[in-house]
Design an enzyme around this catalytic site. Structure first.
Site, short mmCIF file in Angstrom:
data_model
loop_
_atom_site.label_atom_id
_atom_site.label_comp_id
_atom_site.label_asym_id
_atom_site.label_seq_id
_atom_site.Cartn_x
_atom_site.Cartn_y
_atom_site.Cartn_z
N GLY A 11 0.89 -1.27 -0.02
CA GLY A 11 0.22 0.16 0.06
C GLY A 11 1.08 1.25 -0.01
O GLY A 11 1.87 1.22 0.65
N ARG A 72 1.05 -5.22 -5.38
CA ARG A 72 1.04 -6.48 -4.76
C ARG A 72 1.32 -7.57 -5.77
O ARG A 72 0.50 -7.70 -6.72
CB ARG A 72 -0.07 -6.65 -3.98
N ASP A 103 5.56 -5.20 6.41
CA ASP A 103 6.26 -6.39 6.74
C ASP A 103 6.43 -7.29 5.63
O ASP A 103 7.19 -7.99 5.41
CB ASP A 103 5.48 -7.11 7.97
N THR A 126 3.97 2.40 5.79
CA THR A 126 2.61 1.93 5.92
C THR A 126 1.76 2.89 6.68
O THR A 126 2.40 3.26 7.93
CB THR A 126 2.59 0.75 6.42
N ASP A 128 -0.63 2.23 8.86
CA ASP A 128 -1.08 1.53 9.79
C ASP A 128 -0.28 1.39 11.06
O ASP A 128 -0.67 1.28 12.00
CB ASP A 128 -1.46 -0.10 9.44
N ASP A 130 2.04 -0.46 12.19
CA ASP A 130 1.88 -1.78 12.84
C ASP A 130 3.39 -2.66 12.62
O ASP A 130 3.42 -3.85 12.73
CB ASP A 130 0.85 -2.63 12.14
N ARG A 172 -6.89 -3.01 9.06
CA ARG A 172 -7.50 -4.24 9.00
C ARG A 172 -7.20 -5.21 10.03
O ARG A 172 -7.92 -6.01 10.56
CB ARG A 172 -6.93 -4.84 7.47
#
Length: 320
Positions: A11, A72, A103, A126, A128, A130, A172
């Protein structure tokens, strides 16, 4: 090290262009030729690679998305795809590869290192936030500020019409965005994947808040916890509140990066190149507090980055 390739994968995230710029210019400043790989690992397999100059990255620090574009790539998960990518790197005599992404992108970098011995480095890109091994990832600050701007506007309508708004943000598999936005946006509740959803308990809280005179509320929900429309339907059926759902969606990924993300991306990009020059490999550049750091990519892949429980409690304690 004479040639260094750069790619973005997965992303997109605001600040990726600032990182690309920093990598390319740091390489050029050390007499290393930077190469652009377009469309991530898919583009690498297809040979979409070309030399970069300082002009290649001129005027991009303020732009969202990634000038290298991204994708992707299922083919890269196969031995055949990895071999094809390795052949392209060998053909162009690339000595090192910097991958900007999440990751999964880091796993791809490790696969190429194992197959070819090429030096690799990762930059956490990212929204996120995360990725273990860094306090912040490139794009996170911009994403929460984008979401916050929307929530500030929605709160005006919530107050005017005495409504409850359920606002769905990205996340997500984790609630980092939801928690940070809930704190900074003064939300009354945050629903995240890490904590089991208690819809009945939320209904009780809404009734209690109404009895105390609160006429409008903001509930932030991470997309991985529940869909905003489902939460809206449940609250409508179990409370006397006028409830509306809003899905912010991909607006959180786009837009000009904040000053924090531009600075972070620039620092991480330059640092990753310097670590490669010093002979290090299979590392991800990160930040701990205000200091740059590096962690093995194997550590990044070893687990997940938990949501800070103190932040979760802070959302709850502010909802009075």
């Amino acid at each position: 090290m004479k040639r260094l390739a750069i790619l973005t994968s997965g992303g997109d995230a605001p600040g990726m262009n600032a990182a690309i710029r920093a990598v390319a210019r740091t390489a050029l400043g050390n007499d290393i030729a930077p190469y652009a790989v377009y469309r991530g690992y898919e583009g690498l397999i297809n040979g979409e690679i070309e030399p970069m100059s300082t002009l290649s990255v001129s005027g991009i620090i303020n732009r969202g998305g990634t000038i290298l574009r991204t994708s992707r790539c299922e083919r890269f998960k196969t031995p055949e795809g990895q071999k094809a990518a390795a052949e392209i790197l060998t053909k162009h005599e690339i000595d090192a590869l910097i991958v900007i992404g999440g990751d999964g992108s880091m796993r791809g970098a490790c696969a190429l290192n194992e197959l070819t011995g090429i030096k690799v480095a990762g930059l956490p890109g990212t929204i996120d936030n995360d990725i273990p091994g860094t306090d912040y990832s490139i794009g996170f600050d911009t994403a929460i500020n984008t979401a916050l701007g929307a929530i500030d506007r929605i709160r005006d309508t919530a107050h005017s019409h005495e409504r409850v708004f359920v606002i769905e943000v990205m996340g997500r598999n984790n609630g980092h965005i939801a928690i940070e936005v809930a704190i900074s946006g003064g939300a009354e509740a945050a629903l995240i994947p890490e904590i089991e959803l208690d819809m009945a308990g939320l209904s009780v809280k809404l009734d209690e808040w109404q009895k105390r005179g609160k006429r409008s509320c903001i509930v932030v929900v991470a997309e991985g916890a529940h869909r905003a429309t489902d939460v809206e339907k449940f609250l409508r059926s179990t409370t006397g509140c006028d409830v509306r759902a809003v899905v912010l969606g991909y607006t959180q990924r786009g837009g000009s990066p904040t000053a924090f993300d531009r600075s972070l991306a620039t620092r991480l990009g330059a640092y990753a190149v310097s670590r490669l020059i010093e002979g290090h490999s299979n590392e991800m550049a990160g930040i701990a507090g205000s200091h740059l750091c590096s962690v093995p990519i194997s550590y990044v892949q070893s687990g997940s980055k938990p949501v800070d429980p103190d932040r979760v409690r802070l959302v709850e304690s502010m909802a009075l």
